[in-house]
Design a protein around this motif. Structure first.
Motif, mmCIF file in Angstrom:
data_model
loop_
_atom_site.group_PDB
_atom_site.id
_atom_site.type_symbol
_atom_site.label_atom_id
_atom_site.label_comp_id
_atom_site.label_asym_id
_atom_site.label_seq_id
_atom_site.Cartn_x
_atom_site.Cartn_y
_atom_site.Cartn_z
ATOM 1 N N SER A 205 0.830 -1.204 0.000
ATOM 2 C CA SER A 205 0.000 0.000 0.000
ATOM 3 C C SER A 205 0.858 1.245 0.000
ATOM 4 N N TYR B 157 2.346 1.709 -3.411
ATOM 5 C CA TYR B 157 1.357 2.168 -4.369
ATOM 6 C C TYR B 157 1.013 3.635 -4.160
ATOM 7 N N SER B 158 0.937 4.044 -2.882
ATOM 8 C CA SER B 158 0.563 5.429 -2.617
ATOM 9 C C SER B 158 1.606 6.398 -3.169
ATOM 10 N N SER C 280 -2.698 10.693 -2.235
ATOM 11 C CA SER C 280 -1.795 9.536 -2.118
ATOM 12 C C SER C 280 -2.035 8.786 -0.818
ATOM 13 N N GLY D 273 -3.532 5.045 -0.812
ATOM 14 C CA GLY D 273 -2.734 3.996 -0.183
ATOM 15 C C GLY D 273 -3.590 3.165 0.762
#
Lengths: 203, 291, 560
Positions: free
Chosen positions: B20, B23-24, B46, B50
């Protein structure tokens, strides 16, 4: 977890009834009141719109609008509110099986309601503004117009009950949904008017 | 819980958190950030994406796991174990989402205040560029003296199906030009129906309402050309109602303004090859630039 | 009382007079007051409208396959998405769930012979027909093209004057139908549960219908108010929402969304109920957290009424108002999350029968959660400001409405088709339908989130060419979705006519509808409803004993 007790839950919980255990209480009054709640929300939506327009307008009523007269509508209000007490007498009367009395009370209510509508129409004709004159005028006509429509429906219900009451034995002390329904509806229409009158004419 | 299960669970949670977080920081979903507000927005976005990604992994992961682990085996007609409540578990999965959404609410409130308020905006800009001086001033108990650059106020009129911009020197144009690193204030109005002013690279949008003025404030930081998009259905050509916002240096901006003034006074007519454009180019606002 | 004595005394409860055993096929085309007939009438009618709405969607996606507005005239494009949304909401999901599933299942689930007001029930259904036809008729004069939201001043100044008027009146009729249904459900669920079934003993679908009906009752009339004022502006020259006459367009938005936000819960709460009914029998486990699910439905009902302005974060709304609505909106995630976790916990440790009903139910959870997560993002005011009125929103609501409601409806159809028709659906075609739907749906709607974030507004026929590839993917997905309905339709039609006969309880489920014939006799049960278990007693029931009890109850409730 213990095994489910497989007993007839329905039988266990109450005494066994006879063959017509299917009969359930008359739910129509419950249904009517639920429906009237939604009608109330309709008016609440329209009242809210009225308040919103009033709050954002620089002047209310807008400049140049003839001030509303209170005398005639005031009298009309007294007539309509009184008619609620009148129709209520019919509720008492039917519980003592006095059909004649019911018919009289309903007839009186009808007359009072009709006078109210006539008074409204008279007022409409003599107002200094039309539907599209300004936003105050528009909301005035839509609010009172929809209420008037509901009053007319109420008059139809009262008439229907009067006609049905001509059939002997149709309404009894135990069985008189039509009378109760027309009565409840009429009270509803009355309460809406009280609110309407207050916010349009008084406050 | 068995130690092995607890360990696997912790590892799994660790993986989800790591994924996570990665990805954020790497979602790549947003266009260029061209203003102070956009930078603040992107940080909030973001963070939230996330969290969303993590929750997504958990829920979808559990579904897939159940699909394989708990599928009915052949010849097993028995019911499952009648496990149907666990107060502690239910409290946990009520409390944690509540905390998460309230955190999102608070963080959003902060970012929103910064995006909306002009002073807060200047604060944010100053914090971004001169954090030390601001913190020192605050530590001394004094409000830091934020240099107020003058507002550049531009009037924006929305109509079916074009944008008209009115500049301080009286110039009118179909394009929005703004100087970089200045506080821009837009006075928005609509002539006929609802429209909405949106520049994706600013992350800002505001409806224009007939009969009611609205406004938008921002602090562009990146020179470039960005689309101005109408974002409220306004009729048949709603999709074609767009133009360009040009963020340029103060000198270029002044130069442009003067040129436009001269054009308005009839001193120089731009040659615009309208006939050579496709309908969509024309509607997209690709009217000839005149730098 | 021994079980034997029970049975004997039950015999005396058998209704002595004649009741027909079978509903003839032609009754389904009449003004029948049988809740089961009405339920099926609703399901078939609304599904037909769903196909029409889907055809419009295909038209939209065909236009959007290329960046230019080059397929149909722009007013027709705007009319297409307006009618697509309007039909899907008011002629498909809202009536299919309440009118279709609600009517069919609620009396059976609570052990009643019918709804409280059967005549009113039939009336409500037969209002759908003129309401729907009125709306469709607008295609002949130029349909409303101002979006299903019909914001003024555009909807007052629109060239499609007649079409807009038809749209308004159609919605008033359909809203009335909805309200009448709500009255029926509230009275029925409150007052007509069979003896022994308290509020916390009834199936969760009934809780869902109760919460839904309260929302319909409270919110729909306010929409009527908004539409009435809009009609006056459109047709009578008033200026409620026209600033040139002293009105304000934002007042419409408040009135409209006061209904239309609860409307989305009207469109999902019954589905939550369906999922709570489908998972336990197919996972062979009791529902996890019955009370939590019941209470959370009521919480969603209450919260759902006070968050409407999150649709108006970029309108002329004051900052403090935006913050207030943000908090409520974000909080709704909590009761919703409780349900999702409860369903996951129900699956956990179960014996999953991976057939179409459960596949669609699990698909529902997977897809709805994605929609819920994008919903939380939209609940944040600053985040929403960038993505409001973009394809991000289109992606979000299709995940909750299609991935949520439609997947749930399919789960319900696969689950209750045997009960309703007395036939089994073909399972292979069901799986094909599921696979095509899942793939087509995600391909079509997932990329839309990206489109919105990158800068593509909604309700447009032309877009920036940089978005071409993604739009093409969406359109391909839409095409696959269109195809996916074919195996379903063929399966339903064929199975209804020639499918294998269904037993009374093919899923070995424990709610009352499964204790009677498939399809049920018109009077639902020959004797009294045999209430021997709670609805989710999986794992603790002696099935052999239960079967014996049911067989003995009231002169054979079920025909063997």
């Amino acid at each position: 977890m213990e095994a489910t007790q497989l007993t007839d839950i329905a039988v266990d919980s109450q005494a066994v009834e006879t063959a017509h255990a299917e009969a359930h209480p008359d739910l129509r009054v419950f249904g009517l009141i639920t429906f009237l709640f939604s009608e109330g929300m309709l008016f609440l939506g329209l009242f809210t719109a009225y308040f919103a327009f009033r709050a954002i307008a620089p002047e209310w009523p807008p400049a140049g609008t003839e001030k509303l007269e209170i005398l005639l509508p005031g009298i009309n209000t007294i007539i309509l509110v009184s008619s609620s007490f009148v129709i209520h007498q019919a509720d008492h009367a039917i519980k003592e099986n006095k059909i004649r009395a019911v018919q009289l009370w309903f007839l009186a209510t009808f007359v009072m309601g009709a006078i109210f509508i006539a008074g409204q129409l008279y007022e409409y004709q003599h107002l200094g503004f039309g539907l599209t004159t300004n936003i105050f005028a528009s909301t005035f006509y839509v609010l009172t117009g929809f209420h008037g429509l509901h009053v007319i429906i109420g008059l139809c219900l009262i008439l229907a009950v009067l006609l049905r009451s001509l059939k002997p034995g149709h309404y009894t002390a135990q069985n008189h949904f039509g009378i109760a329904a027309a009565s409840i509806y009429w009270h509803f229409v009355d309460i809406i008017w009280i609110v309407l009158f207050s916010i349009l004419y008084i406050f | 819980m068995k130690r092995q299960t607890l360990l696997s669970l912790l590892v799994l949670i660790g993986l989800v958190v790591a994924a996570s977080f990665w990805y954020s920081q790497n979602h790549g979903l947003l266009p260029t950030a061209a203003s102070e507000e956009a930078v603040l927005y992107d940080r909030l976005f973001s963070a939230v994406i996330g969290i969303a990604f993590g929750l997504f992994l958990i829920v979808e992961g559990m579904l897939v796991y159940c699909l394989f682990r708990f599928r009915k085996r052949q010849h097993d007609e028995e019911d499952g174990a009648p496990w149907h409540e666990n107060i502690r578990l239910e409290m946990i999965w009520t409390a944690i989402p509540t905390v998460i959404v309230m955190w999102v609410a608070l963080y959003s409130f902060d970012v929103y205040s910064a995006m909306r308020g002009t002073d807060a905006l200047m604060m944010a800009h100053h914090m971004h560029h001169h954090p030390k001086s601001v913190l020192v001033a605050q530590a001394e108990g004094a409000m830091p003296a934020i240099p107020h650059s003058e507002k550049v106020t531009i009037g924006v009129q929305a109509m079916q199906f074009a944008w008209i911009f009115n500049y301080p020197n009286g110039v009118t144009s179909g394009e929005l030009h703004v100087p970089v690193n200045k506080h821009i204030h837009l006075d928005l109005s609509a002539v006929d129906v609802l429209h909405a002013f949106w520049v994706p690279q600013l992350r800002l949008k505001q409806d224009t309402v007939p009969g009611t003025p609205t406004h938008l404030d921002f602090y562009p930081t990146r020179i470039g050309e960005y689309p101005v998009v109408c974002a409220e259905l306004c009729g048949s050509y709603h999709g074609g109602m767009r133009t360009t916002m040009v963020v340029e240096s103060e000198e270029d901006y002044q130069k442009w303004l003067n040129e436009q003034l001269e054009v308005a006074q009839g001193k120089d007519l731009p040659k615009v090859a309208v006939a050579k454009m496709t309908e969509s180019e024309y509607l997209m606002g690709k009217v000839g630039h005149h730098h | 009382m021994t079980i034997a004595e029970n049975s004997i005394s039950n015999l005396s409860k058998v209704i002595p007079h004649e009741h027909k055993e079978h509903t003839p096929w032609w009754e389904y085309f009449t003004f029948s007051t049988d809740h089961k007939v009405i339920g099926i009438q609703y399901l078939v009618t609304t599904f037909a409208f769903y196909l029409l709405g889907g055809a419009l969607a295909s038209l939209i996606r065909a236009e959007l396959a290329t960046p230019d507005s080059d397929l149909i005239p722009p007013e027709w494009y705007n009319g297409s998405f307006t009618m697509h949304g309007t039909i899907m909401i008011f002629l498909w999901i809202v009536p299919a769930l309440a009118g279709g599933f609600g009517n069919y299942l609620v009396p059976l689930m609570i052990g009643a012979r019918d709804m409280a007001f059967p005549f009113l029930n039939a009336l409500a259904f037969w209002l759908i027909i003129p309401g729907g036809l009125l709306l469709i008729s607008s295609f002949f004069v130029g349909p409303a093209s101002t979006g299903w939201t019909a914001y003024p001043p555009l909807s007052i100044l629109t060239e499609q004057h007649t079409g807009q008027a038809l749209w308004i009146f159609s919605l008033i009729i359909l809203g009335t139908s909805s309200i009448l249904g709500a009255v029926n459900f509230i009275v029925t669920i409150w007052s007509m549960r069979t003896k022994g079934m308290g509020l916390f003993d009834m199936p969760l679908f009934c809780w869902a219908m109760l919460a839904t009906s309260v929302l319909v009752l409270v919110a729909t009339p306010v929409l009527a108010g908004a539409l009435i004022l809009l009609a006056f502006d459109l047709l009578a020259g008033t200026s409620f929402f026209n600033p040139t006459g002293g009105g304000n367009p934002i007042v419409y938005q408040h009135l409209f969304w006061f209904y239309s936000h609860p409307a989305v819960y009207v469109m999902i709460l019954p589905v939550f109920g369906i999922i709570s009914e489908v998972i336990p029998p197919h996972a062979r486990k009791p529902i996890f957290g019955y009370k939590a699910i019941a209470y959370s439905s009521m919480m969603i009902c209450v919260l759902g009424l006070i968050v409407w302005a999150h649709h108006m974060f970029t309108s002329d709304t004051p900052d403090w108002l935006r913050i207030f609505f943000m908090i409520g909106t974000l909080l709704v995630a909590v009761p919703t999350g409780i349900k999702v976790f409860s369903w996951l916990a129900t699956l956990w440790g179960g014996k999953l029968r991976l057939q179409s009903p459960l596949l669609f139910a699990m698909g529902f959870i997977g897809m709805f959660v994605i929609g819920g997560l994008s919903g939380v993002m939209l609940g944040s005011v600053p985040i929403d400001i960038h993505v409001h009125d973009t394809y991000f929103v289109v992606g979000h609501f299709h995940y909750v409405l299609f991935g949520g409601a439609v997947f749930g409806i399919y789960a319900g159809i696969y689950h209750w088709f045997p009960k309703m028709t007395g036939r089994m659906l073909n399972e292979t075609w069901g799986k094909i339908h599921f696979a095509l739907t899942l793939v087509g749906f995600n391909l079509c709607f997932f990329p839309m989130h990206i489109l919105g974030l990158q800068g593509m507004p909604r309700r447009v026929a032309q877009y920036d060419p940089q978005f071409t590839q993604i739009n093409l993917i969406c359109s391909i997905g839409a095409f696959i979705l269109a195809i996916s309905t074919i195996p379903f339709l063929v399966n339903v039609v064929y199975s209804w006519l020639k499918g294998p006969k269904a037993p009374s309880n093919p899923w070995k489920a424990l709610t009352l509808e499964w204790t009677t014939d498939s399809p049920p006799i018109p009077h639902n049960w020959r004797g009294t409803p045999p209430l021997y278990t709670h609805p989710y007693d999986y794992g603790t029931v002696d099935y052999a004993k239960l079967e014996q009890l049911l067989a003995d109850h009231g002169a054979s409730t079920v025909k063997h």
